[in-house]
Design a protein around this motif. Structure first.
Motif, PDB file in Angstrom:
ATOM      1  N   SER A   1       2.111  18.099  26.690  1.00 18.81           N
ATOM      2  CA  SER A   1       0.681  18.524  26.973  1.00 18.81           C
ATOM      3  C   SER A   1       0.245  18.799  26.182  1.00 18.81           C
ATOM      4  N   THR A   2      -1.362  17.996  26.061  1.00 18.18           N
ATOM      5  CA  THR A   2      -2.597  18.194  24.986  1.00 18.18           C
ATOM      6  C   THR A   2      -3.293  18.775  25.223  1.00 18.18           C
ATOM      7  N   THR A   3      -4.613  18.662  24.771  1.00 17.57           N
ATOM      8  CA  THR A   3      -5.570  19.595  25.289  1.00 17.57           C
ATOM      9  C   THR A   3      -6.793  18.929  25.601  1.00 17.57           C
ATOM     10  N   PRO A   4      -6.870  18.344  27.394  1.00 23.64           N
ATOM     11  CA  PRO A   4      -7.452  17.975  27.625  1.00 23.64           C
ATOM     12  C   PRO A   4      -8.795  18.983  27.943  1.00 23.64           C
ATOM     13  N   ASP A   5     -10.215  17.810  28.205  1.00 29.11           N
ATOM     14  CA  ASP A   5     -11.644  18.815  28.891  1.00 29.11           C
ATOM     15  C   ASP A   5     -12.469  19.165  27.685  1.00 29.11           C
ATOM     16  N   VAL A   6     -11.869  20.147  27.168  1.00 31.96           N
ATOM     17  CA  VAL A   6     -12.063  21.361  26.220  1.00 31.96           C
ATOM     18  C   VAL A   6     -12.821  20.546  25.416  1.00 31.96           C
ATOM     19  N   LEU A   7     -12.968  19.731  25.178  1.00 32.13           N
ATOM     20  CA  LEU A   7     -13.836  18.567  23.598  1.00 32.13           C
ATOM     21  C   LEU A   7     -14.344  17.450  24.742  1.00 32.13           C
ATOM     22  N   ASN A   8     -14.456  17.572  25.104  1.00 31.09           N
ATOM     23  CA  ASN A   8     -15.666  16.248  26.685  1.00 31.09           C
ATOM     24  C   ASN A   8     -17.094  16.442  25.677  1.00 31.09           C
ATOM     25  N   ASP A   9     -17.010  17.272  25.838  1.00 27.45           N
ATOM     26  CA  ASP A   9     -18.521  17.248  25.445  1.00 27.45           C
ATOM     27  C   ASP A   9     -19.140  17.333  24.078  1.00 27.45           C
TER      28      ASP A   9
ATOM     29  N   ILE B   1       6.835  19.803  24.324  1.00 28.66           N
ATOM     30  CA  ILE B   1       5.626  19.413  22.623  1.00 28.66           C
ATOM     31  C   ILE B   1       4.294  19.905  23.314  1.00 28.66           C
ATOM     32  N   CYS B   2       3.977  20.819  21.575  1.00 34.67           N
ATOM     33  CA  CYS B   2       2.292  21.120  23.071  1.00 34.67           C
ATOM     34  C   CYS B   2       1.568  20.397  21.769  1.00 34.67           C
ATOM     35  N   SER B   3       0.860  19.872  21.527  1.00 34.49           N
ATOM     36  CA  SER B   3       0.068  19.300  20.928  1.00 34.49           C
ATOM     37  C   SER B   3      -1.646  19.354  21.441  1.00 34.49           C
TER      38      SER B   3
ATOM     39  N   GLU C   1      -7.520  24.832  20.593  1.00 28.10           N
ATOM     40  CA  GLU C   1      -7.041  26.369  19.949  1.00 28.10           C
ATOM     41  C   GLU C   1      -5.949  27.118  20.855  1.00 28.10           C
ATOM     42  N   GLU C   2      -7.184  27.685  21.991  1.00 28.13           N
ATOM     43  CA  GLU C   2      -6.970  28.819  22.683  1.00 28.13           C
ATOM     44  C   GLU C   2      -5.865  27.754  24.024  1.00 28.13           C
ATOM     45  N   LEU C   3      -5.785  26.896  24.259  1.00 22.01           N
ATOM     46  CA  LEU C   3      -5.342  26.168  24.886  1.00 22.01           C
ATOM     47  C   LEU C   3      -3.915  25.677  24.578  1.00 22.01           C
ATOM     48  N   VAL C   4      -3.602  25.129  23.280  1.00 26.39           N
ATOM     49  CA  VAL C   4      -2.523  24.742  22.906  1.00 26.39           C
ATOM     50  C   VAL C   4      -1.542  26.018  23.326  1.00 26.39           C
ATOM     51  N   LEU C   5      -2.093  27.142  22.251  1.00 24.56           N
ATOM     52  CA  LEU C   5      -1.466  28.524  22.432  1.00 24.56           C
ATOM     53  C   LEU C   5      -1.261  28.969  24.177  1.00 24.56           C
ATOM     54  N   ALA C   6      -2.194  28.473  24.918  1.00 26.99           N
ATOM     55  CA  ALA C   6      -1.601  29.563  26.278  1.00 26.99           C
ATOM     56  C   ALA C   6      -0.646  28.234  27.290  1.00 26.99           C
ATOM     57  N   ASN C   7      -0.955  26.637  26.464  1.00 26.41           N
ATOM     58  CA  ASN C   7       0.614  26.033  27.028  1.00 26.41           C
ATOM     59  C   ASN C   7       1.571  26.046  26.168  1.00 26.41           C
ATOM     60  N   LEU C   8       1.919  26.817  25.098  1.00 22.85           N
ATOM     61  CA  LEU C   8       2.956  27.945  24.590  1.00 22.85           C
ATOM     62  C   LEU C   8       3.271  28.688  25.544  1.00 22.85           C
TER      63      LEU C   8
ATOM     64  N   VAL D   1       5.476  22.420  18.293  1.00 24.44           N
ATOM     65  CA  VAL D   1       3.377  22.765  17.945  1.00 24.44           C
ATOM     66  C   VAL D   1       3.109  21.638  16.948  1.00 24.44           C
ATOM     67  N   THR D   2       2.235  20.835  17.747  1.00 19.49           N
ATOM     68  CA  THR D   2       2.048  19.451  16.563  1.00 19.49           C
ATOM     69  C   THR D   2       0.098  19.554  17.469  1.00 19.49           C
ATOM     70  N   SER D   3      -0.397  18.234  17.079  1.00 21.80           N
ATOM     71  CA  SER D   3      -1.780  17.648  16.751  1.00 21.80           C
ATOM     72  C   SER D   3      -1.631  16.388  17.674  1.00 21.80           C
ATOM     73  N   ALA D   4      -2.967  16.173  17.366  1.00 21.98           N
ATOM     74  CA  ALA D   4      -3.378  14.359  17.578  1.00 21.98           C
ATOM     75  C   ALA D   4      -2.642  13.685  15.727  1.00 21.98           C
ATOM     76  N   ARG D   5      -2.933  14.355  14.704  1.00 21.86           N
ATOM     77  CA  ARG D   5      -3.053  13.797  13.406  1.00 21.86           C
ATOM     78  C   ARG D   5      -1.462  13.832  12.649  1.00 21.86           C
ATOM     79  N   PHE D   6      -0.415  14.592  12.916  1.00 18.92           N
ATOM     80  CA  PHE D   6       0.267  14.687  13.204  1.00 18.92           C
ATOM     81  C   PHE D   6       1.819  15.031  13.564  1.00 18.92           C
ATOM     82  N   GLY D   7       1.015  14.307  15.213  1.00 15.90           N
ATOM     83  CA  GLY D   7       2.181  13.582  16.032  1.00 15.90           C
ATOM     84  C   GLY D   7       3.147  14.384  16.006  1.00 15.90           C
ATOM     85  N   CYS D   8       4.749  13.537  16.704  1.00 18.06           N
ATOM     86  CA  CYS D   8       6.087  14.066  16.648  1.00 18.06           C
ATOM     87  C   CYS D   8       6.423  12.323  17.166  1.00 18.06           C
TER      88      CYS D   8
END
Length: 312
Positions: free
Chosen positions: A94-102, A71-73, A292-299, A50-57
């Motif tokens: 996986s990433t977290t698309p769409d939920v941050l578009n707005d 990898i769940c980002s 956060e919810e989408l990362v956990l759902a992917n995981l 589990v990571t983020s766009a900031r920390f990467g892999c």
């Protein structure tokens, strides 16, 4: 308890960190004194990262995880993830698309308005008592001006739709035309920059777009043009941008991202036609919670059935 061992690369919110720990076997890598040393000894135990766009892999990190399967980002950017190495090994991402578009599109339009109308500088003008000595200088109109978008993906399209509300003609530049879009396509980035009053960057980061916006593009945008960047700092040749702004050969810039965050060129601090934000495109309570919810759902989907909900 999940039988899948998870390595969490870097902290997000404390809320997320604690939720991730609930009912799962998680090691918080940032708590280890020697992260790579720890993985060299224990890395074979982990199946999910589990990571983020900031920390990467990084590729070095992947090398320490021979049995990694997913990898769940957190975030939509994946330039900090060694994607090709992961794909060669069959590791799902996986990433977290769409939920941050707005929120990101809202911020892009906010930067368009803030930079053209110099709202932060005008705010300082009032707070510092300078209004008592005279009026603030005239600024630039937004409505009806031409908007160029570099990267007409999910976020780019949402920016374009918002621009329609300001009666702004929209054109875009992609590697290829989008057959689903009615906006004008411009294959030549320099031509788009010459046409645009505002050039908004909404493209991915990474090697393919590194310094895509160089001195030539900035010159084409010109002394009345404004650059807006809500993508990645690496997309812009930052020294060329600073030079153009200081020389007055670029009209202004609204920047939410930088090449070496959180370090920002101090030469930009005093310029009234530059708006500087600390990479807060998705930074609202509502959107960050959805991410956060989408990362956990992917995981959880991967743990339950071996598939990600939003694979890259």
């Amino acid at each position: 308890m999940s039988a899948v061992r998870i390595v969490h690369v870097g902290p997000l919110t404390e809320r997320f960190n604690q939720r991730l720990l609930q009912g799962r076997d998680v090691v918080q890598l940032w708590q280890q004194a020697d992260a790579l040393g720890y993985l060299a000894e224990h890395g074979a135990q982990f199946e999910v990262l589990v990571t983020s766009a900031r920390f990467g892999c990084s590729a070095a990190l992947l090398e320490c995880l021979p049995n990694l399967r997913a990898i769940c980002s957190f975030g939509v950017g994946y330039d900090a993830i060694a994607v090709e190495v992961a794909r060669q090994r069959g590791i799902a991402i996986s990433t977290t698309p769409d939920v941050l578009n707005d929120c990101v599109a809202d911020l892009a339009m906010g930067l368009v308005i803030d930079t053209a109308r110099q709202l932060p500088a005008a705010d300082r003008f009032v707070r510092e008592g300078r209004w008592l000595a005279g009026h603030y200088p005239l600024t630039r109109k937004v409505s009806g001006k031409r908007l160029g978008i570099v990267g007409l993906g999910r976020i780019g399209k949402d920016i374009a739709r918002r621009a329609e509300g300001f009666a702004m003609p929209v054109r875009y530049h992609n590697r290829r035309a989008d057959p689903s879009s009615d906006y004008g396509y411009e294959a030549d980035l320099l031509a788009l920059a010459r046409w645009a009053d505002f050039l908004v960057l909404a493209c991915p980061g990474g090697a393919a777009t590194h310094h895509l916006i160089d001195a030539a593009v900035l010159e084409a945008l010109g002394p009345q043009g404004i650059l807006i960047n809500i993508s990645r700092g690496s997309v812009v040749d930052q020294p060329a941008l600073v030079a153009a702004l200081l020389a007055g050969t670029l009209g202004g810039a609204g920047l939410d991202v930088f090449e070496a965050e959180p370090r920002v060129p101090e030469a930009l601090f005093s310029l009234p036609n530059v708006v500087l934000l600390p990479h807060v495109g998705s930074g609202t309570e509502e959107t960050r919670l959805q991410m956060e919810e989408l990362v956990l759902a992917n995981l959880q989907a991967f743990i339950d059935n071996g598939e990600l909900l939003t694979p890259l």
